[in-house]
Design a protein around this motif. Structure first.
Motif, PDB file in Angstrom:
ATOM      1  N   LEU A  98       0.881  -1.280   0.091  1.00  0.00           N
ATOM      2  CA  LEU A  98      -0.121   0.019  -0.062  1.00  0.00           C
ATOM      3  C   LEU A  98       0.772   1.264   0.001  1.00  0.00           C
ATOM      4  O   LEU A  98       0.440   2.173  -0.801  1.00  0.00           O
ATOM      5  N   GLY A  99       2.027   1.085   0.916  1.00  0.00           N
ATOM      6  CA  GLY A  99       2.723   2.376   0.963  1.00  0.00           C
ATOM      7  C   GLY A  99       3.436   2.718  -0.409  1.00  0.00           C
ATOM      8  O   GLY A  99       3.574   3.964  -0.884  1.00  0.00           O
ATOM      9  N   ASP A 100       3.994   1.802  -1.298  1.00  0.00           N
ATOM     10  CA  ASP A 100       4.270   2.057  -2.650  1.00  0.00           C
ATOM     11  C   ASP A 100       3.410   2.506  -3.656  1.00  0.00           C
ATOM     12  O   ASP A 100       3.485   3.570  -4.384  1.00  0.00           O
ATOM     13  N   ALA A 101       2.143   2.127  -3.385  1.00  0.00           N
ATOM     14  CA  ALA A 101       1.165   2.683  -4.259  1.00  0.00           C
ATOM     15  C   ALA A 101       0.866   4.303  -4.147  1.00  0.00           C
ATOM     16  O   ALA A 101       0.484   4.838  -4.946  1.00  0.00           O
ATOM     17  N   VAL A 102       0.743   4.390  -2.452  1.00  0.00           N
ATOM     18  CA  VAL A 102       0.478   5.941  -2.304  1.00  0.00           C
ATOM     19  C   VAL A 102       1.621   6.712  -2.722  1.00  0.00           C
ATOM     20  O   VAL A 102       1.583   7.952  -3.296  1.00  0.00           O
ATOM     21  N   GLU A 103       2.944   6.302  -2.607  1.00  0.00           N
ATOM     22  CA  GLU A 103       4.182   7.109  -3.030  1.00  0.00           C
ATOM     23  C   GLU A 103       3.866   7.259  -4.671  1.00  0.00           C
ATOM     24  O   GLU A 103       4.122   8.437  -5.056  1.00  0.00           O
ATOM     25  N   ASN A 104       3.513   6.381  -5.264  1.00  0.00           N
ATOM     26  CA  ASN A 104       3.332   6.641  -6.728  1.00  0.00           C
ATOM     27  C   ASN A 104       2.179   7.449  -7.124  1.00  0.00           C
ATOM     28  O   ASN A 104       2.256   8.523  -8.022  1.00  0.00           O
ATOM     29  N   LEU A 105       1.231   7.428  -6.272  1.00  0.00           N
ATOM     30  CA  LEU A 105       0.005   8.376  -6.631  1.00  0.00           C
ATOM     31  C   LEU A 105       0.212   9.895  -6.376  1.00  0.00           C
ATOM     32  O   LEU A 105      -0.444  10.717  -7.201  1.00  0.00           O
ATOM     33  N   LYS A 106       0.850  10.051  -5.367  1.00  0.00           N
ATOM     34  CA  LYS A 106       1.250  11.443  -4.946  1.00  0.00           C
ATOM     35  C   LYS A 106       2.171  11.971  -6.003  1.00  0.00           C
ATOM     36  O   LYS A 106       2.189  13.123  -6.238  1.00  0.00           O
ATOM     37  N   ARG A 107       3.077  11.313  -6.292  1.00  0.00           N
ATOM     38  CA  ARG A 107       4.056  11.651  -7.634  1.00  0.00           C
ATOM     39  C   ARG A 107       3.423  11.965  -8.819  1.00  0.00           C
ATOM     40  O   ARG A 107       3.707  12.792  -9.554  1.00  0.00           O
ATOM     41  N   LEU A 123      10.079  19.129 -10.877  1.00  0.00           N
ATOM     42  CA  LEU A 123       9.890  17.827 -10.985  1.00  0.00           C
ATOM     43  C   LEU A 123      11.186  16.944 -10.441  1.00  0.00           C
ATOM     44  O   LEU A 123      11.143  15.837 -10.200  1.00  0.00           O
ATOM     45  N   ARG A 124      12.150  17.800  -9.801  1.00  0.00           N
ATOM     46  CA  ARG A 124      13.230  16.771  -9.212  1.00  0.00           C
ATOM     47  C   ARG A 124      12.702  16.088  -8.147  1.00  0.00           C
ATOM     48  O   ARG A 124      11.984  16.398  -7.184  1.00  0.00           O
ATOM     49  N   GLY A 125      13.194  14.656  -7.924  1.00  0.00           N
ATOM     50  CA  GLY A 125      12.745  13.796  -7.054  1.00  0.00           C
ATOM     51  C   GLY A 125      11.384  13.091  -7.253  1.00  0.00           C
ATOM     52  O   GLY A 125      11.178  12.308  -6.507  1.00  0.00           O
ATOM     53  N   LEU A 126      10.818  13.380  -8.235  1.00  0.00           N
ATOM     54  CA  LEU A 126       9.142  13.035  -8.391  1.00  0.00           C
ATOM     55  C   LEU A 126       9.169  11.509  -9.439  1.00  0.00           C
ATOM     56  O   LEU A 126       8.078  11.342  -9.325  1.00  0.00           O
ATOM     57  N   PHE A 127      10.410  11.193  -9.960  1.00  0.00           N
ATOM     58  CA  PHE A 127      10.436  10.191 -10.700  1.00  0.00           C
ATOM     59  C   PHE A 127      10.983   8.893  -9.950  1.00  0.00           C
ATOM     60  O   PHE A 127      11.082   7.793 -10.800  1.00  0.00           O
ATOM     61  N   GLU A 128      10.908   8.807  -8.922  1.00  0.00           N
ATOM     62  CA  GLU A 128      11.344   7.510  -8.165  1.00  0.00           C
ATOM     63  C   GLU A 128      10.257   6.429  -7.793  1.00  0.00           C
ATOM     64  O   GLU A 128       9.623   6.532  -7.003  1.00  0.00           O
ATOM     65  N   ASP A 129      10.152   5.663  -9.160  1.00  0.00           N
ATOM     66  CA  ASP A 129       9.161   4.823  -9.309  1.00  0.00           C
ATOM     67  C   ASP A 129       9.014   3.696  -8.014  1.00  0.00           C
ATOM     68  O   ASP A 129      10.175   3.141  -7.756  1.00  0.00           O
ATOM     69  N   LYS A 130       8.008   3.382  -7.801  1.00  0.00           N
ATOM     70  CA  LYS A 130       7.904   2.149  -6.643  1.00  0.00           C
ATOM     71  C   LYS A 130       7.122   1.020  -7.287  1.00  0.00           C
ATOM     72  O   LYS A 130       7.188  -0.156  -6.739  1.00  0.00           O
ATOM     73  N   GLN A 133       9.730   0.015 -11.885  1.00  0.00           N
ATOM     74  CA  GLN A 133      11.262   0.252 -12.062  1.00  0.00           C
ATOM     75  C   GLN A 133      11.758  -0.817 -11.102  1.00  0.00           C
ATOM     76  O   GLN A 133      12.890  -1.400 -11.649  1.00  0.00           O
ATOM     77  N   PRO A 134      11.534  -0.927  -9.844  1.00  0.00           N
ATOM     78  CA  PRO A 134      12.354  -1.602  -9.128  1.00  0.00           C
ATOM     79  C   PRO A 134      12.377  -3.217  -9.500  1.00  0.00           C
ATOM     80  O   PRO A 134      13.429  -3.930  -9.365  1.00  0.00           O
TER      81      PRO A 134
END
Length: 213
Positions: A98-107, A123-130, A133-134
């Motif tokens: 759930l935490g990974d999904a929330v991180e992506n949604l806010k980005r 935009l800096r720091g906003l493309f750290e996909d969960k 990409q992992p």
């Protein structure tokens, strides 16, 4: 990861529509191409140009688009090896934390708002996909290093292009240095790589003007 499938499908549908005196409207073409592609994510920007967000809501495709200025450069690094879409999809988990999904949604929300307002430095720091990409970097293990090299050389951000193997960095400056830094990671692994410095295509190839909904 460069949209070849939607390019072919859109080209065929658009060409047939022209030959037959345009029986399909923009939305009908979008519906048809999305059905062929399986989703509207690639189809809407290919048809309407610019930065596009889209989704199927209650059976209907909704989208919004924004022009992207030529000052933004998209640096594409294309290694000599390919990654099949089927393999890249198969490697993704059926469930994610759930935490990974929330991180992506806010980005996603922040990225969209930035392209709407033009505050690109944010935009800096906003493309750290969960979410993909992992997992997909198992198929392209130099992904993190290529992105880091591009950012260190001046890029705002970087990401895996679609299912891979291409990688993109976005920059407002030093685009040649960014391209060289990205390619250098592949060359260090003795992998041939070509780079392209591109700008977004804002051309709307449909029939009804703005393309906004």
């Amino acid at each position: 990861g460069l949209g070849s499938s939607v390019t072919i499908r859109l080209g065929v549908v658009y060409g047939l529509n022209e030959i037959n005196s345009r029986p399909l409207s923009d939305h009908e073409m979008l519906d048809l191409i999305s059905e062929l592609e399986g989703h509207p994510d690639n189809c809407a920007p290919a048809l309407f140009g610019g930065f596009v967000v889209s989704g199927i809501i209650d059976g209907t495709i909704r989208y919004r688009r924004f022009n992207v200025p030529g000052t933004l450069k998209f640096i594409v690094a294309i290694p000599e090896f390919e990654v099949s879409t089927e393999k890249a999809r198969a490697i993704l988990p059926k469930q994610v934390p759930l935490g990974d999904a929330v991180e992506n949604l806010k980005r996603v929300a922040l990225i969209t708002s930035i392209f709407a307002t033009g505050d690109y430095a944010l935009l800096r720091g906003l493309f750290e996909d969960k979410l993909h990409q992992p997992y997909r970097k198992k198929l392209i293990p130099m992904l993190d290093d290529v992105i880091a090299a591009g950012v260190e050389a001046g890029a705002l951000a970087g990401w895996l292009s679609g299912s891979a193997s291409s990688i993109i960095c976005l920059t407002e400056q030093k685009e040649k240095a960014v391209a060289e830094a990205m390619a250098g990671i592949f060359h260090g692994q003795r992998i041939r790589c070509e780079t392209h410095i591109l700008t977004a295509d804002n051309e709307y190839i449909g029939y009804s003007g703005s393309g906004t909904l």
